[in-house]
Write a protein that holds these residues in place. Sequence first.
Motif: not given
Length: 524
Positions: A79, A82-85, A288-289, A292, A296, A367
């Motif tokens: 991640v 703020g996103q799963r990459r 991953a969620a 994230t 944050a 991040g």
Amino acid sequence: MARPLPGSARRRTLGALAGTGLLAACGAASPRLRLGDSPPEDVPPLVPDALERALAALPEDVEAIRGPAGVPGVAVAVVAGGQRRFARGFGRRRIDQAAPVTTETVFQIASLSKPLAASVVATQVAAGRCAWDDPAQRHLPWLRLSDPGIAARASIGDFMAHRTGLPAYAGDQLEDLGFGRRAILERLRLLPLRPFRASYAYSNFGLTLGAEAAAAAAGQDWESLAESALYRPLGMGATSSRHADFLARADRAVLHARTPEGFRPLYDRDADAQSPAGGVSSNVLDLAAWMTMLLAGGAPLVPAEALAPAFQPQALSAPGHVPGARPGFYGFGFNVGVGPGGRVMLGHSGAFLLGGATAMQLLPGEGIGIVVLTNAAPVGVAEAIAATFLDRLQFGAPQRDWAATFGEAFAAFFAPEGDLAGKTPPVPATAPRAPEACLGRYDNAFHGPAEVVRGPSGLLLRLGPKAVDMPLLPWDGDDFAMAPGGENAPPGSLASLRFDMAGGRAVGFRAQYYDASGLGRWTR
């Protein structure tokens, strides 16, 4: 996680150095720093296009590390921003079957459960139901330790940071024998304590006790609290703290133990007794969620002030072995440190000797986070994949052969336990007494009753609710050898058992394998 490592090799956390901004004073030859809002946040900049390059190299890196080690299956997620990459599965769920590992494949994550547990506790801190510094006994009136004063003062955070003074891996052997969570936690009162808040000793059931206190404050059992407070709000539908839920999943990775013939699917590992510390199952999409959310600062689920203490050093877990080595710290459920790039690192590893290994690393200042799940006994593959990715991210290329480095470190996991491991009986040896002299029941307040019974080839020692049978092999007179098994005793483990005799009859015995805290003596 899992079993103790022998001697000083016991599960070292990643070395770390508290962020003080001292790296800024390196002289004119130092690279320019990327300045943060305060000097402790100053770090060298990432190499250009670092993330994209590291992501592009990741599939090849995974296979280059997984393949030679023979690990059947791996899943990875990254991640950033703020996103799963990145999310991908590699290899097979079971080595002798064709079903592939996918991003939805559920793994047992072992001690990676601990930072998840801390996240659950943080939700209850935010809700005002408990505080990190609440005495755990306030919510668990039955809690007892060998020192009543420490039992009254030890907080939820103390248990989550492994700083109560409980011995390392307290209660793990009881789990191997089949005792349930409450029975194990109640028996912790019998263990001697090291200095309170001045010592660190990794304890699955110590952390479980802290989590149980938070669950009691919430008026729920732990498994339900984790689901309602964390998994469901984050959409982690494949994550559970119940082993039965893992077994009910069709798309699940099977544990593979290490054998002389390679990794083999030999065991099931039910870690419900220590669920907050090692009993979670999940997949990389759910994790991953969660990462994230952590990156944050807890948003949108947990206010930063409730979660932040978990990220802060609470105990010195790994003093630097030389003056120039970075020490390591433990927060509440998280390893905390500073890596070679000068960046704060948060993370945890997990390991089941019976066949699973996991790792997560976060760079909160960037991040960015990576999680690696594997379905094989711990040989350093999960950690090597994460470290290689972070090297590419920070330095442009791997700085070490991480597979070899971690492989060597994890070799200690497989060292046999027991004072007779690798030894042979004396020659000549005294013949044992007639079996009738030793048969019968013996009692031990910590490990529970034992029975010495006749087996097909001689005496058997029967222990625990599981009625675990261990053959007693004649060694020398009243000394016998026993081969313990399970999560905490690798193949080749061999330990002594000596009967205490009076009037030609055994009145007790001492089992060396169970005597690390001086509680290995049974009496009639």
